[in-house]
Design a protein around this motif. Sequence first.
Motif, PDB file in Angstrom:
ATOM      1  N   SER A   1      -7.715   5.437  -3.781  1.00 14.73           N
ATOM      2  CA  SER A   1      -8.470   5.732  -2.781  1.00 14.73           C
ATOM      3  C   SER A   1      -8.211   7.354  -2.210  1.00 14.73           C
ATOM      4  CB  SER A   1      -9.071   4.878  -1.725  1.00 14.73           C
ATOM      5  OG  SER A   1      -8.076   4.307  -1.247  1.00 14.73           O
ATOM      6  N   ARG A   2      -8.404   8.030  -1.737  1.00 11.54           N
ATOM      7  CA  ARG A   2      -8.439   9.221  -1.106  1.00 11.54           C
ATOM      8  C   ARG A   2      -8.832   9.573   0.301  1.00 11.54           C
ATOM      9  NH1 ARG A   2      -8.583  13.684  -5.115  1.00 11.54           N
ATOM     10  NH2 ARG A   2      -8.207  15.281  -3.053  1.00 11.54           N
ATOM     11  N   ASP A   3      -8.204  10.459   0.871  1.00 14.93           N
ATOM     12  CA  ASP A   3      -8.692  10.856   2.417  1.00 14.93           C
ATOM     13  C   ASP A   3      -8.524  13.144   2.000  1.00 14.93           C
ATOM     14  OD1 ASP A   3      -9.884  12.512   4.918  1.00 14.93           O
ATOM     15  OD2 ASP A   3      -8.635  10.698   5.985  1.00 14.93           O
TER      16      ASP A   3
ATOM     17  N   ARG B   1       0.501  -1.233  -0.467  1.00 13.73           N
ATOM     18  CA  ARG B   1      -0.254   0.254  -0.298  1.00 13.73           C
ATOM     19  C   ARG B   1       1.004   1.269   0.295  1.00 13.73           C
ATOM     20  NH1 ARG B   1      -3.594   2.594   4.246  1.00 13.73           N
ATOM     21  NH2 ARG B   1      -5.381   3.998   3.322  1.00 13.73           N
TER      22      ARG B   1
ATOM     23  N   GLY C   1     -14.023  12.544  -6.596  1.00 10.68           N
ATOM     24  CA  GLY C   1     -13.839  10.814  -6.228  1.00 10.68           C
ATOM     25  C   GLY C   1     -13.627   9.467  -6.798  1.00 10.68           C
TER      26      GLY C   1
ATOM     27  N   THR D   1     -12.290   7.574 -10.240  1.00  7.14           N
ATOM     28  CA  THR D   1     -10.965   7.056 -10.563  1.00  7.14           C
ATOM     29  C   THR D   1     -10.633   6.625 -11.548  1.00  7.14           C
ATOM     30  OG1 THR D   1     -12.472   5.035  -9.891  1.00  7.14           O
ATOM     31  CG2 THR D   1     -11.103   6.101  -8.157  1.00  7.14           C
TER      32      THR D   1
ATOM     33  N   ILE E   1      -7.630   9.632  -9.441  1.00  5.02           N
ATOM     34  CA  ILE E   1      -8.386   9.907  -8.564  1.00  5.02           C
ATOM     35  C   ILE E   1      -8.911  11.166  -9.217  1.00  5.02           C
ATOM     36  CG2 ILE E   1      -7.340   9.913  -6.318  1.00  5.02           C
ATOM     37  CD1 ILE E   1     -10.071   8.273  -5.140  1.00  5.02           C
TER      38      ILE E   1
ATOM     39  N   THR F   1      -6.149  -0.708  -6.376  1.00  9.07           N
ATOM     40  CA  THR F   1      -7.360   0.139  -5.957  1.00  9.07           C
ATOM     41  C   THR F   1      -7.177   1.950  -5.482  1.00  9.07           C
ATOM     42  OG1 THR F   1      -8.627  -1.353  -5.237  1.00  9.07           O
ATOM     43  CG2 THR F   1      -9.210   0.834  -4.050  1.00  9.07           C
TER      44      THR F   1
ATOM     45  N   GLN G   1      -3.874   0.883  -2.712  1.00 14.42           N
ATOM     46  CA  GLN G   1      -3.415  -0.675  -2.682  1.00 14.42           C
ATOM     47  C   GLN G   1      -3.170  -1.835  -3.982  1.00 14.42           C
ATOM     48  OE1 GLN G   1      -3.401  -1.613   0.484  1.00 14.42           O
ATOM     49  NE2 GLN G   1      -2.707  -3.805  -0.336  1.00 14.42           N
TER      50      GLN G   1
ATOM     51  N   VAL H   1      -3.736  10.003  -0.797  1.00 15.25           N
ATOM     52  CA  VAL H   1      -3.949   9.113  -1.795  1.00 15.25           C
ATOM     53  C   VAL H   1      -3.268   8.884  -1.970  1.00 15.25           C
ATOM     54  CG1 VAL H   1      -2.236  10.287  -3.543  1.00 15.25           C
ATOM     55  CG2 VAL H   1      -4.484   8.969  -4.156  1.00 15.25           C
ATOM     56  N   TYR H   2      -3.777   7.043  -1.638  1.00 16.44           N
ATOM     57  CA  TYR H   2      -2.884   5.605  -1.223  1.00 16.44           C
ATOM     58  C   TYR H   2      -3.677   4.997  -2.662  1.00 16.44           C
ATOM     59  CZ  TYR H   2      -4.428   7.412   3.292  1.00 16.44           C
ATOM     60  OH  TYR H   2      -4.518   8.362   4.412  1.00 16.44           O
TER      61      TYR H   2
ATOM     62  N   SER I   1       1.186   5.387  -0.035  1.00 17.74           N
ATOM     63  CA  SER I   1       1.090   6.829   0.530  1.00 17.74           C
ATOM     64  C   SER I   1       0.936   8.006  -0.500  1.00 17.74           C
ATOM     65  CB  SER I   1       0.636   6.449   2.148  1.00 17.74           C
ATOM     66  OG  SER I   1      -0.243   5.600   2.535  1.00 17.74           O
TER      67      SER I   1
END
Length: 120
Positions: free
Chosen positions: A70-72, A19, A55, A57, A51, A68, A81, A78-79, A21
Amino acid sequence: QVQVVESGGGLVQAGGSLRLSCAASGSAFSRNDMAWYRQSPGKQRELVASITNGGSTNYADSVKGRFTISRDNAKNTVYLQMNSLKPEDTAVYYCNARFYYSATGYYAYWGQGTQVTVSS
């Protein structure tokens, strides 16, 4: 000053997971799209996944179903995986952040890169 900092790379066996980051900070603009690129020796840098601020993608065909993104938004992080890793996923992975100052105008920033090595 905008900073884009990646972490999480390393060495993993084929079939394993990692993963990544990426944290972006320091921009005066809040709306941003983020993406992961990768570059192997002798090859051009290629888009892996992206992304949007909302949101949405997008993935390279070679990683669909395995990676995959994803983000916060609260953390501007952003991540990525990465599952079922293959030796051909070996590359330096770079994070890219686009901060929008208008509807279409943006400033783009790159991280320093993180090495991902997948052994067979």
